[in-house]
Scaffold this motif. Structure first.
Motif, PDB file in Angstrom:
ATOM      1  N   ILE A 199       0.847  -1.153   0.105  1.00 34.95           N
ATOM      2  CA  ILE A 199      -0.013   0.170   0.217  1.00 34.95           C
ATOM      3  C   ILE A 199       0.867   0.934  -0.425  1.00 34.95           C
ATOM      4  O   ILE A 199       1.865   1.252   1.220  1.00 34.95           O
ATOM      5  N   ALA A 200       0.959   2.557  -0.980  1.00 36.34           N
ATOM      6  CA  ALA A 200       1.120   3.198  -0.766  1.00 36.34           C
ATOM      7  C   ALA A 200       0.656   4.846  -0.909  1.00 36.34           C
ATOM      8  O   ALA A 200      -0.498   3.998  -1.207  1.00 36.34           O
ATOM      9  N   VAL A 201       0.806   5.333   0.220  1.00 38.81           N
ATOM     10  CA  VAL A 201       0.758   6.688   0.452  1.00 38.81           C
ATOM     11  C   VAL A 201       1.257   7.552  -0.033  1.00 38.81           C
ATOM     12  O   VAL A 201       2.873   8.352   0.732  1.00 38.81           O
ATOM     13  N   THR A 202       0.643   9.088  -0.502  1.00 44.08           N
ATOM     14  CA  THR A 202       1.547  10.111  -0.744  1.00 44.08           C
ATOM     15  C   THR A 202       0.393  11.261  -0.032  1.00 44.08           C
ATOM     16  O   THR A 202      -0.642  11.440   0.055  1.00 44.08           O
ATOM     17  N   VAL A 203       1.640  11.907   1.146  1.00 44.72           N
ATOM     18  CA  VAL A 203       0.658  13.109   1.593  1.00 44.72           C
ATOM     19  C   VAL A 203       1.487  14.450   1.093  1.00 44.72           C
ATOM     20  O   VAL A 203       2.421  14.374  -0.113  1.00 44.72           O
ATOM     21  N   GLY A 204       0.436  15.211   0.645  1.00 46.14           N
ATOM     22  CA  GLY A 204       0.584  17.091   0.277  1.00 46.14           C
ATOM     23  C   GLY A 204       0.084  17.645   1.050  1.00 46.14           C
ATOM     24  O   GLY A 204      -0.287  17.920   1.790  1.00 46.14           O
ATOM     25  N   VAL A 205       1.924  19.022   1.377  1.00 46.25           N
ATOM     26  CA  VAL A 205       0.960  19.581   2.487  1.00 46.25           C
ATOM     27  C   VAL A 205       1.070  20.987   1.767  1.00 46.25           C
ATOM     28  O   VAL A 205       2.298  21.500   1.008  1.00 46.25           O
ATOM     29  N   ALA A 206      -0.009  21.636   1.861  1.00 45.13           N
ATOM     30  CA  ALA A 206       0.437  22.889   0.929  1.00 45.13           C
ATOM     31  C   ALA A 206      -0.088  24.452   1.474  1.00 45.13           C
ATOM     32  O   ALA A 206      -0.393  24.585   3.063  1.00 45.13           O
ATOM     33  N   VAL A 207       1.296  24.847   1.809  1.00 42.17           N
ATOM     34  CA  VAL A 207       0.911  26.171   2.832  1.00 42.17           C
ATOM     35  C   VAL A 207       0.574  27.482   1.887  1.00 42.17           C
ATOM     36  O   VAL A 207       0.920  27.894   1.289  1.00 42.17           O
ATOM     37  N   PHE A 208       0.290  28.209   2.940  1.00 46.42           N
ATOM     38  CA  PHE A 208      -0.631  29.540   2.578  1.00 46.42           C
ATOM     39  C   PHE A 208      -0.655  30.841   4.248  1.00 46.42           C
ATOM     40  O   PHE A 208       0.949  30.312   4.995  1.00 46.42           O
ATOM     41  N   LEU A 244      -8.738   8.847   0.180  1.00 45.57           N
ATOM     42  CA  LEU A 244      -8.934  10.534   0.256  1.00 45.57           C
ATOM     43  C   LEU A 244      -9.097  10.865   1.298  1.00 45.57           C
ATOM     44  O   LEU A 244     -10.048  10.478   2.518  1.00 45.57           O
ATOM     45  N   THR A 245      -8.119  11.639   2.140  1.00 45.62           N
ATOM     46  CA  THR A 245      -8.014  12.384   3.373  1.00 45.62           C
ATOM     47  C   THR A 245      -8.229  13.788   2.793  1.00 45.62           C
ATOM     48  O   THR A 245      -7.161  14.061   2.345  1.00 45.62           O
ATOM     49  N   ALA A 246      -8.286  15.210   4.034  1.00 48.91           N
ATOM     50  CA  ALA A 246      -8.628  16.290   3.683  1.00 48.91           C
ATOM     51  C   ALA A 246      -8.522  17.053   5.056  1.00 48.91           C
ATOM     52  O   ALA A 246      -8.933  17.057   5.757  1.00 48.91           O
ATOM     53  N   ASN A 247      -7.687  18.154   5.404  1.00 46.01           N
ATOM     54  CA  ASN A 247      -7.331  18.450   7.027  1.00 46.01           C
ATOM     55  C   ASN A 247      -6.483  19.608   6.476  1.00 46.01           C
ATOM     56  O   ASN A 247      -6.011  20.398   6.282  1.00 46.01           O
ATOM     57  N   ALA A 248      -6.376  20.539   7.620  1.00 49.80           N
ATOM     58  CA  ALA A 248      -5.812  21.876   7.830  1.00 49.80           C
ATOM     59  C   ALA A 248      -5.741  22.210   9.134  1.00 49.80           C
ATOM     60  O   ALA A 248      -6.563  21.815  10.124  1.00 49.80           O
ATOM     61  N   GLN A 249      -4.063  22.519   9.407  1.00 48.26           N
ATOM     62  CA  GLN A 249      -3.990  22.518  10.770  1.00 48.26           C
ATOM     63  C   GLN A 249      -2.646  23.924  11.082  1.00 48.26           C
ATOM     64  O   GLN A 249      -2.511  23.954   9.590  1.00 48.26           O
ATOM     65  N   GLY A 250      -3.014  25.092  11.206  1.00 47.09           N
ATOM     66  CA  GLY A 250      -2.376  26.300  11.001  1.00 47.09           C
ATOM     67  C   GLY A 250      -2.620  26.897  10.312  1.00 47.09           C
ATOM     68  O   GLY A 250      -3.875  27.094   9.670  1.00 47.09           O
ATOM     69  N   ALA A 253      -2.237  23.233   4.934  1.00 49.71           N
ATOM     70  CA  ALA A 253      -3.145  22.508   4.606  1.00 49.71           C
ATOM     71  C   ALA A 253      -3.127  20.951   3.958  1.00 49.71           C
ATOM     72  O   ALA A 253      -1.645  20.979   3.171  1.00 49.71           O
ATOM     73  N   TYR A 254      -3.420  19.331   4.666  1.00 50.21           N
ATOM     74  CA  TYR A 254      -2.447  18.706   3.942  1.00 50.21           C
ATOM     75  C   TYR A 254      -3.240  17.900   3.668  1.00 50.21           C
ATOM     76  O   TYR A 254      -4.951  17.053   4.246  1.00 50.21           O
ATOM     77  N   PHE A 255      -3.490  16.760   2.865  1.00 48.33           N
ATOM     78  CA  PHE A 255      -4.346  16.017   1.964  1.00 48.33           C
ATOM     79  C   PHE A 255      -3.737  14.515   1.558  1.00 48.33           C
ATOM     80  O   PHE A 255      -2.546  14.380   1.560  1.00 48.33           O
ATOM     81  N   THR A 256      -4.139  13.276   1.575  1.00 50.25           N
ATOM     82  CA  THR A 256      -3.355  11.997   1.251  1.00 50.25           C
ATOM     83  C   THR A 256      -4.246  11.445   0.443  1.00 50.25           C
ATOM     84  O   THR A 256      -5.644  11.363  -0.052  1.00 50.25           O
ATOM     85  N   VAL A 257      -3.742  10.676  -0.575  1.00 52.10           N
ATOM     86  CA  VAL A 257      -4.119   9.677  -1.629  1.00 52.10           C
ATOM     87  C   VAL A 257      -3.257   8.164  -1.786  1.00 52.10           C
ATOM     88  O   VAL A 257      -2.412   8.124  -1.115  1.00 52.10           O
ATOM     89  N   ALA A 272      -7.564  -1.593   4.201  1.00 47.96           N
ATOM     90  CA  ALA A 272      -6.352  -1.299   4.074  1.00 47.96           C
ATOM     91  C   ALA A 272      -5.244   0.169   3.427  1.00 47.96           C
ATOM     92  O   ALA A 272      -4.827   0.264   4.519  1.00 47.96           O
ATOM     93  N   ALA A 273      -6.196   0.166   2.927  1.00 46.78           N
ATOM     94  CA  ALA A 273      -5.392   1.993   2.561  1.00 46.78           C
ATOM     95  C   ALA A 273      -6.604   2.575   3.442  1.00 46.78           C
ATOM     96  O   ALA A 273      -4.828   3.817   3.233  1.00 46.78           O
ATOM     97  N   LEU A 274      -6.652   2.603   3.987  1.00 48.16           N
ATOM     98  CA  LEU A 274      -8.160   3.344   4.519  1.00 48.16           C
ATOM     99  C   LEU A 274      -6.823   3.720   5.431  1.00 48.16           C
ATOM    100  O   LEU A 274      -7.349   4.999   6.418  1.00 48.16           O
ATOM    101  N   THR A 275      -6.614   2.031   6.511  1.00 48.27           N
ATOM    102  CA  THR A 275      -5.648   2.463   7.289  1.00 48.27           C
ATOM    103  C   THR A 275      -4.381   3.228   7.526  1.00 48.27           C
ATOM    104  O   THR A 275      -4.181   4.301   8.180  1.00 48.27           O
ATOM    105  N   ALA A 276      -3.916   2.888   6.109  1.00 47.98           N
ATOM    106  CA  ALA A 276      -2.696   3.583   5.591  1.00 47.98           C
ATOM    107  C   ALA A 276      -2.439   5.158   5.725  1.00 47.98           C
ATOM    108  O   ALA A 276      -1.515   6.152   5.885  1.00 47.98           O
ATOM    109  N   GLY A 277      -4.056   5.145   4.902  1.00 51.47           N
ATOM    110  CA  GLY A 277      -4.246   6.783   4.524  1.00 51.47           C
ATOM    111  C   GLY A 277      -4.297   7.729   5.914  1.00 51.47           C
ATOM    112  O   GLY A 277      -3.303   8.783   5.896  1.00 51.47           O
TER     113      GLY A 277
END
Length: 309
Positions: A199-208, A244-250, A253-257, A272-277
């Motif tokens: 299972i592969a997970v990519t997390v992306g953190v967008a900075v504002f 997929l997930t979508a969240n924000a802190q401060g 904003a951070y997203f996973t696939v 399995a993919a849900l747990t890894a994400g």
């Protein structure tokens, strides 16, 4: 004692006269007898007022002296009892547990309170340091945000296989997410991929620039972050179903696939993919909060007064 009639004390030739009787007085007669302090029989019955006054004064003086003497004895007894009690309680300062008067601290020698003795101010809120670009000044890169190559998340071990940073926020997204990020002032996107058991997970953190923009981008999010594969790894989650997930802190904003590394689609009941994400999304959250806490701690250390020598 009484003497007999015609005793030896009579003068010769004198007629016999009754000898005075010194015994008990005769029985009461109809005429009242004078009081004990009165005159002899046959004297006038008027009381001797002068004698009565002298006797009363004498009795008063005796009573006064008795009272004064008793009071003096009482005062002496009380004073003696107090002296004994004081002596017993102090006992040279050994039994009472109190220090001798010369050893008591003087109030004049107490140190004056100073500003440094006051309670320290409350620590700063870590979220303040990641809610605005004006305060969020710590170095930011994939090395500082994703430093672990083999993180263990909830007792599950992952391998980090790829990282990337871009200021072209749209290029790191799919299916409309880039437009949302750009519209809200995205500055850059930092990505990392983690793999575990196929299972592969990519997390992306967008900075504002601030928290409001990050929250808005999360609420408006659509599409997904683009998966990031290693140099020798196949692409995943490009044209197949993934979690997929979508969240924000401060101000982040951070997203996973999350999906299968070989490109297979994730089934509807596949957990399995849900747990890894979720694991990787929580890891991103904790790394952002670590950044906040470190900056808050640095601000306290830098503002603390120097230690006294």
């Amino acid at each position: 004692m009484s003497f007999g009639q015609g005793g030896p004390h009579g003068a010769p030739g004198e007629p016999h006269r009754p000898t005075p009787q010194w015994g008990p007085p005769p029985p009461p007669q109809p005429t009242p007898q004078p009081p004990p302090w009165g005159p002899a029989a046959g004297a006038p019955q008027t009381p001797d007022w002068s004698a009565l006054a002298d006797d009363t004064a004498a009795r008063g003086r005796r009573r006064k002296w008795l009272l004064l003497g008793g009071g003096a004895l009482a005062v002496t007894a009380v004073a003696t009892a107090v002296a004994v009690a004081v002596t017993g309680s102090h006992g040279g300062g050994k039994r009472s547990g109190l220090p001798a008067p010369e050893k008591l601290p003087s109030s004049s020698g107490a140190p004056e309170p100073s500003f440094s003795d006051a309670a320290p101010p409350p620590p700063p809120n870590p979220l303040d340091f990641i809610s605005s670009a004006d305060k969020d000044k710590a170095p930011l890169s994939t090395d500082t945000l994703f430093p672990h190559t083999k993180p263990v998340l909830y007792k599950r071990a992952y391998d980090r296989t790829a990282t990337a940073t871009t200021t072209d926020c749209g290029s790191a997204t799919q299916n409309g997410l880039g437009a949302v990020l750009t519209a809200n002032g995205c500055r850059k996107v930092l990505r990392a991929t983690y793999v575990r058991d196929g299972i592969a997970v990519t997390v992306g953190v967008a900075v504002f620039d601030d928290k409001a923009a990050a929250d808005k981008a999360k609420d408006q999010s659509t599409g997904n972050i683009a998966s990031l594969s290693g140099d020798n790894d196949p692409a995943f989650c490009r044209a197949t179903a993934c979690r997929l997930t979508a969240n924000a802190q401060g101000r982040y904003a951070y997203f996973t696939v999350a999906g299968y590394a070989n490109g297979k689609a994730v089934g509807e009941g596949d957990t399995a993919a849900l747990t890894a994400g979720r694991d990787v999304s929580d890891y991103a959250f904790r790394r952002i909060m670590y950044r906040a806490q470190e900056q808050a701690a640095d601000s306290v250390r830098s503002s603390a007064p120097p230690k006294r020598a």
